[in-house]
Design an enzyme around this catalytic site. Sequence first.
Site, short mmCIF file in Angstrom:
data_model
loop_
_atom_site.label_atom_id
_atom_site.label_comp_id
_atom_site.label_asym_id
_atom_site.label_seq_id
_atom_site.Cartn_x
_atom_site.Cartn_y
_atom_site.Cartn_z
CG ASP A 1 -9.35 -2.09 -2.90
OD1 ASP A 1 -8.67 -1.24 -2.95
OD2 ASP A 1 -10.68 -2.32 -3.25
CG HIS B 1 -13.17 -3.24 8.64
ND1 HIS B 1 -12.52 -2.22 9.35
CD2 HIS B 1 -13.44 -2.70 7.43
CE1 HIS B 1 -12.41 -1.13 8.49
NE2 HIS B 1 -12.68 -1.64 7.22
CD GLU C 1 -6.41 1.35 -15.54
OE1 GLU C 1 -7.42 1.86 -16.01
OE2 GLU C 1 -5.50 0.97 -16.39
CB THR D 1 -0.94 0.18 1.16
OG1 THR D 1 -1.80 1.33 1.01
CG2 THR D 1 -0.27 -0.05 2.45
CG HIS D 2 2.09 3.62 -3.07
ND1 HIS D 2 3.20 3.57 -3.05
CD2 HIS D 2 1.75 2.68 -4.13
CE1 HIS D 2 3.78 3.07 -4.02
NE2 HIS D 2 2.77 2.51 -4.88
#
Length: 199
Positions: free
Chosen positions: A73, A187, A44, A9-10
């Site tokens: 995500d 979560h 993408e 992750t960024h």
Amino acid sequence: MKKKLLIATHNQAKLKELKQFLAPLLPTTEFISLSDLNISEEPEETGKTFFANAKLKAEYYAKYTNLPTLSDDGGLVIDSLNGEPGVHSNRWMGHRGTDQELIEYCLKQMRGIPKDKRLARFETCLYYVDPVENMHLNETGVIEGSISERASRKIEKGYPYRSVFRVVKFGKFYTDLTADEHSQINHRLQALKRLALKL
């Protein structure tokens, strides 16, 4: 020798939270970030679900680095807006907005919607790939709540929607939860616990 795990992750707020949650769950693992490897490339995100995007990102970075990779995500899902913003949570306005812009945009979209029609949830999907062992694992997590008619004064950097989301279990803004309350309902943490058991 510690096993390495790339956290793909960024988002610095998400990276910090994932490392914090994972440290006690996987004590013999060394956590590596994309910035540690000077990786700025991003695939993408063409998936129509959180699962599809998490899988896409995990597979992309696992192939790129040949390291076991964990991707996440998720986002906000609002029933009365047909599931929006969903997979577009970061780019709901058509571009990547600031935390304050996303908070204001959410409140604007919900203007005039009655209290009993403001149900929402945070959803997350974790996806793990070990390219050497050819292992694929995934877990999901959900927090039920509703969208408030006003925002909390507190903003948690990188998590704008926590300022407008009231958690059902505690009846207060997500961003106003105590550390203990947060750990009870987060979560991502619950999904990570289940994933760690599999690992």
